[in-house]
Design an enzyme around this catalytic site. Structure first.
Site, PDB file in Angstrom:
ATOM      1  N   ASP A  11       1.022  -1.138   0.284  1.00  0.00           N
ATOM      2  CA  ASP A  11       0.444  -0.409   0.377  1.00  0.00           C
ATOM      3  C   ASP A  11       0.119   1.846   0.375  1.00  0.00           C
ATOM      4  O   ASP A  11       1.142   2.149   1.152  1.00  0.00           O
ATOM      5  CB  ASP A  11      -0.696  -0.053   1.293  1.00  0.00           C
ATOM      6  CG  ASP A  11      -1.896   1.041   0.933  1.00  0.00           C
ATOM      7  OD1 ASP A  11      -1.557   1.281   0.144  1.00  0.00           O
ATOM      8  OD2 ASP A  11      -2.463   1.123   2.395  1.00  0.00           O
ATOM      9  N   HIS A  28       2.362  10.436  -1.305  1.00  0.00           N
ATOM     10  CA  HIS A  28       1.828  11.684  -1.205  1.00  0.00           C
ATOM     11  C   HIS A  28       2.900  12.768  -1.053  1.00  0.00           C
ATOM     12  O   HIS A  28       3.862  12.621  -0.791  1.00  0.00           O
ATOM     13  CB  HIS A  28       1.574  11.720   0.605  1.00  0.00           C
ATOM     14  CG  HIS A  28       0.448  10.819   0.517  1.00  0.00           C
ATOM     15  ND1 HIS A  28      -1.154  10.842   0.277  1.00  0.00           N
ATOM     16  CD2 HIS A  28      -0.055   9.924   1.630  1.00  0.00           C
ATOM     17  CE1 HIS A  28      -1.716   9.781   0.937  1.00  0.00           C
ATOM     18  NE2 HIS A  28      -1.323   8.867   1.683  1.00  0.00           N
ATOM     19  N   ALA A  69      -1.064   9.920   6.324  1.00  0.00           N
ATOM     20  CA  ALA A  69      -0.321   9.192   6.495  1.00  0.00           C
ATOM     21  C   ALA A  69       0.754   7.727   5.441  1.00  0.00           C
ATOM     22  O   ALA A  69      -0.024   7.627   4.148  1.00  0.00           O
ATOM     23  CB  ALA A  69      -1.492   7.568   7.677  1.00  0.00           C
TER      24      ALA A  69
END
Length: 101
Positions: free
Chosen positions: A5, A9, A21
């Site tokens: 995953d 960002h 996160a």
């Protein structure tokens, strides 16, 4: 089995109040796994962990694709594009991707 995953960002969203996160791992995930398996004497299990177990458990036939890893230092870029900082930014990891086919 392996699942990732990755979280690419922008730096501005990572270093702020209420930050996003996660860690951007997509460009180095396989190399980091190879190092982990190698350091633990289990490099022979990497293929099974990354690909074969999911194939066996879910009965899906993956696309014919291969990734060849080599024990050769790889310098992880400090930043991708203008804003995304990867895991191990600016560090050297012991494995590299030699070929994707």
């Amino acid at each position: 089995m392996f699942g990732s995953d990755s979280a690419p960002h922008p730096l501005s969203k990572k270093e702020c109040c209420g930050c996003a996160a996660g860690v951007f791992t997509a460009p180095i995930a396989l190399q980091v796994l190879a190092d982990l398996f190698d350091r633990n004497g289990s490099i022979h299990n990497l293929q099974v962990f990354v690909s074969d177990n999911a194939h066996r458990l879910y009965g899906v036939t993956p696309a014919k694709k291969s990734v060849t890893l080599v024990r050769k230092p790889f310098d992880v870029p400090a930043i991708y594009g203008d804003t995304v900082v990867p895991m191990y930014a600016g560090e050297t990891i012991p494995w590299s991707v030699a070929e994707i086919g």
